[in-house]
Design a protein around this motif. Structure first.
Motif, short mmCIF file in Angstrom:
data_model
loop_
_atom_site.label_atom_id
_atom_site.label_comp_id
_atom_site.label_asym_id
_atom_site.label_seq_id
_atom_site.Cartn_x
_atom_site.Cartn_y
_atom_site.Cartn_z
N ALA A 1 5.46 -11.61 -6.01
CA ALA A 1 5.47 -10.92 -7.30
C ALA A 1 4.92 -9.51 -7.20
N PHE A 2 4.00 -9.27 -6.27
CA PHE A 2 3.40 -7.94 -6.14
C PHE A 2 4.41 -6.91 -5.64
N PRO A 3 5.08 -7.10 -4.49
CA PRO A 3 6.07 -6.10 -4.07
C PRO A 3 7.27 -6.03 -5.01
N ALA A 4 7.61 -7.15 -5.67
CA ALA A 4 8.70 -7.09 -6.65
C ALA A 4 8.33 -6.19 -7.82
N GLY A 5 7.07 -6.25 -8.23
CA GLY A 5 6.61 -5.35 -9.29
C GLY A 5 6.66 -3.90 -8.87
N ILE A 6 6.31 -3.62 -7.62
CA ILE A 6 6.40 -2.25 -7.09
C ILE A 6 7.85 -1.77 -7.14
N ALA A 7 8.79 -2.66 -6.79
CA ALA A 7 10.19 -2.27 -6.68
C ALA A 7 10.80 -1.87 -8.02
N VAL A 8 10.31 -2.44 -9.13
CA VAL A 8 10.90 -2.14 -10.45
C VAL A 8 10.02 -1.23 -11.27
N GLY B 1 1.63 -4.88 -9.20
CA GLY B 1 2.61 -4.12 -8.45
C GLY B 1 3.14 -2.94 -9.24
N VAL B 2 3.46 -3.17 -10.51
CA VAL B 2 3.96 -2.10 -11.37
C VAL B 2 2.91 -1.00 -11.52
N LEU B 3 1.68 -1.39 -11.79
CA LEU B 3 0.62 -0.41 -12.03
C LEU B 3 0.22 0.32 -10.74
N THR B 4 0.22 -0.39 -9.61
CA THR B 4 -0.09 0.28 -8.34
C THR B 4 0.94 1.35 -8.04
N GLN C 1 -1.26 2.79 0.26
CA GLN C 1 -1.89 2.22 -0.93
C GLN C 1 -1.29 0.86 -1.27
N TYR C 2 0.03 0.74 -1.16
CA TYR C 2 0.69 -0.54 -1.45
C TYR C 2 0.17 -1.63 -0.52
N TRP C 3 0.15 -1.34 0.77
CA TRP C 3 -0.26 -2.36 1.74
C TRP C 3 -1.74 -2.70 1.61
N LEU C 4 -2.56 -1.70 1.35
CA LEU C 4 -3.99 -1.97 1.19
C LEU C 4 -4.26 -2.81 -0.06
N MET C 5 -3.57 -2.51 -1.15
CA MET C 5 -3.74 -3.31 -2.35
C MET C 5 -3.25 -4.73 -2.13
N GLY C 6 -2.10 -4.88 -1.47
CA GLY C 6 -1.60 -6.21 -1.17
C GLY C 6 -2.55 -7.01 -0.30
N LEU C 7 -3.10 -6.36 0.73
CA LEU C 7 -4.06 -7.02 1.60
C LEU C 7 -5.32 -7.40 0.84
N PHE C 8 -5.76 -6.52 -0.03
CA PHE C 8 -6.95 -6.82 -0.83
C PHE C 8 -6.71 -8.01 -1.75
N LEU C 9 -5.53 -8.11 -2.33
CA LEU C 9 -5.22 -9.25 -3.20
C LEU C 9 -5.21 -10.56 -2.41
N VAL C 10 -4.62 -10.53 -1.22
CA VAL C 10 -4.58 -11.74 -0.39
C VAL C 10 -5.99 -12.18 -0.01
N VAL C 11 -6.80 -11.23 0.48
CA VAL C 11 -8.15 -11.57 0.94
C VAL C 11 -9.02 -12.02 -0.23
N SER C 12 -9.00 -11.28 -1.33
CA SER C 12 -9.85 -11.63 -2.47
C SER C 12 -9.45 -12.96 -3.09
N THR C 13 -8.15 -13.25 -3.14
CA THR C 13 -7.70 -14.53 -3.68
C THR C 13 -8.14 -15.68 -2.79
N TYR C 14 -8.00 -15.49 -1.48
CA TYR C 14 -8.43 -16.54 -0.55
C TYR C 14 -9.93 -16.77 -0.65
N LEU C 15 -10.71 -15.71 -0.63
CA LEU C 15 -12.16 -15.86 -0.67
C LEU C 15 -12.63 -16.46 -1.99
N ALA C 16 -11.99 -16.06 -3.10
CA ALA C 16 -12.38 -16.62 -4.40
C ALA C 16 -12.09 -18.11 -4.45
#
Length: 252
Positions: free
Chosen positions: A52-59, A171-174, A190-205
């Motif tokens: 959903a994140f890269p799809a949001g970036i795309a649109v 994705g849209v806002l980024t 910025q896209y890749w760093l935000m995506g990585l941050f979402l993956v890591v933060s979601t896993y850790l949470a």
């Protein structure tokens, strides 16, 4: 409708790629195909969330055009598409995944949460809570551990259903704020760093809320499963409010 279709196509492409990666990793590590198949629904749900994140970036350019007066229609369309995606993740995690596990992983215990559909898990969690409450006065880890674990599993699936909506809008806002980057390479970073941050933060949470709270609490800790939504929700608010102000000024 065309905007929603483009969003879904991007989600489908990214989901397919992620599922291939998620499936290949355990197979390379030596896990048999019979053990990998029951987890496909889980991996598919995770892939849908992340896609959903890269799809949001795309649109993003269709939702918030770079010039002209912004319109509410594209935002509503993307929201509806993301809500449909959230519903698909909820169905996968709540019904399809447990059904596959029952069919393919017969070696698991009958009361394993992975084998329970969402209604079954809710009933089992409610029963465990009643047993913990009826065990007498006082609190202890052993008394509340099963109840907290089952409630965490139930709430985590519900929270997982909300993640695609939040990730799509992130994705849209980024992409909206990345337009001010001086070079395309910086925007991509910025896209890749935000995506990585979402993956890591979601896993850790998810991992920490389970290991450090649900399993260790000496009393009811039914809030722990919602922790996975804290970071994306705060990011949507933090990126979204300034974007609304900027777009409102342009419209005015």
């Amino acid at each position: 409708m065309q905007l929603v279709l483009r969003f879904w196509i991007r989600v489908a492409l990214w989901t397919a790629g992620l599922v291939v990666v998620f499936t290949a990793i355990p197979l390379i590590a030596g896990m048999g195909l019979g053990n990998a198949i029951p987890r496909l629904a889980v991996w598919g749900g995770l892939a849908l969330v992340l896609a959903a994140f890269p799809a949001g970036i795309a649109v993003a350019k269709d939702v918030f055009p770079e010039t002209g007066r912004p319109s509410l229609g594209p935002s509503v369309a993307v929201s509806l598409g993301a809500l449909a995606l959230s519903l698909a993740v909820l169905v996968l995690g709540g019904w399809v995944g447990p059904t596959l596990v029952k069919e393919w992983a017969a070696d698991l215990p009958t009361h394993e949460p992975a084998m329970m559909t969402l209604p079954e898990l809710r009933a089992e969690a409610a029963s465990a809570v009643r047993q913990a409450e009826a065990a007498g006065e006082g609190y202890s880890v052993s008394r509340w551990q099963r109840a907290n674990t089952l409630v965490w599993q139930y709430v985590r699936r519900l929270a997982g259903g909300a993640q695609p909506f939040l990730f799509a809008w992130l994705g849209v806002l980024t992409a909206f704020w990345a337009r001010w980057s001086p070079r395309p390479e910086i925007a991509q970073a910025q896209y890749w760093l935000m995506g990585l941050f979402l993956v890591v933060s979601t896993y850790l949470a998810g991992e920490n809320s389970y290991e450090l709270i649900a399993l260790q609490a000496a009393g009811p800790a039914f809030f722990a499963g919602w922790f996975v939504l804290m970071v994306p929700t705060l990011l949507v608010i933090g990126l979204g409010w300034p974007a609304v102000v900027a777009l409102w000024q342009r419209r005015a």
